[in-house]
Every structure is written in C-alpha cells, then in structure tokens.
Motif scaffolding. Structure first.
Motif: not given
Ligand code: P6P
Length: 292
Positions: A176-203
């Motif tokens: 995350q610390q290496n994301w672009s500002d617009y990517h971070k704003a986009f990801i945050d906007s999805l969470f603000a819409e109520g999306y749930r984080l589901r990330y294990s690190g296994g594609m």
C-alpha cells in the motif's frame, strides 16, 4: 451455444491436470517445506515444494501428444517436448507456495496456448485450488468456467461459474505505501461503499473466492517498487483473464487494455492487472481516467 470444454480436443490436457492435482495435493501434505538452494526466473527463493510440483507437472505432460512445449514459473525459458504437439502449456506449479507453511490455500495455474505465446492465442485455462477441498476450474473461449470438486477421491462437476454485475469483495494487492494516490483513493472509495477486504496473498484462492461469491475486484496495480506489477502474464494474469471474462466479468490493465490482448515481452513478463465484475471495472476506468 457454448460448447462444453470436453468437446475441445484438449481433454487429454485437462485429464492430466486432474492427475497432477492429486499428486501435488499429496506433496503439499507430506513434503519438506524447506527452501531449496535456488531461485526462480523472477528472483524468488524456491521452496523444495515448488521444485517438486514443477517436476510432477513436467513429467505428466511429457507423454501428452497434444503438448508441444512447456513454460514454467520455476524455469527460465520454453521446454520443447514434441514437434508434432499443438499446444504450449504455461503454468505456475504452486502459486503462493510460501502460504503452505501457514496452512493457507494455494493453487496451480495453467494457460493453454496455440501459436505464439500471447494473450490472443490463449485457447483455454485451468486452475486448481488446494484448500479444505481440492477444486478445479476450467474455461475455454467457448465455455463458462466449470467448477469441479474432489469428492470421494474423484473430480465431480459442480456447475458453471458466473459473476453478478456488482460484487461485495475487494482484494487489494501490492504494498500500500507504494500505491499511486489515485489507486489508493479508488480502493478507499470501494471500502467506503461497504466492500469487504478479502486478501490472503494467494492469487488463486483470492480470485477463486471473488468468482464464487458473485463478484468484486482483485487488483494488483503497478507500484513505485513494481511499476509493471508483480503477477506474470503467461501463467497467472492471462489465464485468469479468460476465467473472469467467460464468467461475465472483465480483466484489464492500468491502461484499460484487455489482459487477453497482452503481448508478453518474455516468458516471465508481468503486468498490472485488475479482475472484477463490470461495475467495479467501470469504476476503476473512471478512477484511472480510462475511456471505455
Ligand atoms: P503481495 C504469491 O507470491 C503471488 O505471486 C500471488 O499468488 C499473489 O496474488 C501475490 O504474489 C501477492 O503479492 O505483494 O501482495 O504479497
């Protein structure tokens, strides 16, 4: 009319994938999880299990008449098998293998190409998930992804996978610390819409979950430390792009290009990648200033 994958003349390849799934699942449960003294072509340390899984797959495909050559994440170049073969199988034998020693799900990914190794020549893809259950998904250009599950020692077909227009899950990859500002704003906007984080690190399990749970977004963007992304085009990105498109979703890069149109510069080339339902990919295009 969609054609079942069995009618495609690649059934010998799909049956071989089922065979290696059992062997690799056994290896996961019985092998030494230590590191070998080598690295793969992407400079990642190889677990003994990575090397063992690669050998299982190479041996199994060596006798499949329709297979011309192999490309593996665990090997440098193209391994020629037969001049009379039709298909090149590009595979990641055990994606996310470092998750095995924390008992999380991992997977094998297969892209089946006819001709030059580029997105438009992918004719089918398959992946195996080694989790609480062993599952296999196969898609061709003419079929939706078909889910099969090992029940009583045999793969049984469960049904076709399709994704809703909009999902609820957000798998946001990359540091995350290496994301672009617009990517971070986009990801945050999805969470603000109520999306749930589901990330294990296994594609494989992360993309499998989003498809099975009706949709959402998986993103692995270009970052300041990895401007061209991390995931490999031939045996990770392009095979899953077919899965998502055939399930009714979309799969694009940071410029809005379909991942199925990628032209890898070399067998281990990577790409920023976004896989998701139509709503999320449309929102991503807007956030990235991409015209549809
Ligand atoms: P990160 C596993 O190493 C892998 O290749 C994919 O399976 C997974 O999606 C990605 O890397 C995770 O990368 O940088 O989020 O740890």
């Amino acid at each position: 009319m969609q054609k079942a994958y069995k009618e495609t003349g690649m059934n010998d390849i799909f049956e071989t994938i089922k065979q290696v799934a059992f062997e690799i699942d056994t290896a996961i449960k019985t092998s030494d999880l230590g590191y070998s003294d080598s690295e793969n072509s992407s400079g990642e340390d190889q677990l003994k299990l990575d090397v063992q899984s690669d050998i299982i797959i190479e041996k199994a495909f060596a006798n499949v008449a329709s297979v011309k050559a192999l490309v593996s994440e665990e090997k440098e170049g193209v391994l020629e098998l037969s001049e009379t073969g039709k298909y090149t199988v590009c595979y990641d034998p055990l994606d996310g293998s470092s998750l095995v020693n924390v008992n999380l799900s991992v997977g094998s990914i297969f892209g089946i190409y006819e001709g030059e190794l580029e997105g438009k020549n992918l004719v089918a893809s398959a992946y195996v998930v080694y989790g609480p259950r062993v599952e296999l998904v196969i898609a061709t250009r003419d079929s939706k992804p078909m889910l099969s599950r090992v029940i009583a020692g045999k793969f049984k077909e469960i049904g076709e996978i399709f994704m809703n227009e909009k999902g609820k899950l957000n798998a946001s990859g990359g540091t995350q610390q290496n994301w672009s500002d617009y990517h971070k704003a986009f990801i945050d906007s999805l969470f603000a819409e109520g999306y749930r984080l589901r990330y294990s690190g296994g594609m494989v399990p992360d993309l499998h979950q989003i498809m099975l749970k009706g949709g959402g977004l998986f993103s692995y963007p270009g970052t300041t430390d990895k401007p061209n992304g991390k995931l490999r085009q031939l045996f990770e990105v392009i095979p899953f792009a077919l899965m998502y498109e055939q399930a009714g979703g979309e799969a694009i890069n940071n410029k809005g290009m379909r991942l199925l149109e990628l032209l890898p510069a070399h067998p281990h080339d990577t790409s920023p990648c976004f896989f998701g339902s139509k709503y999320e990919i449309t929102a991503l295009r807007k956030a990235y200033g991409i015209k549809a």
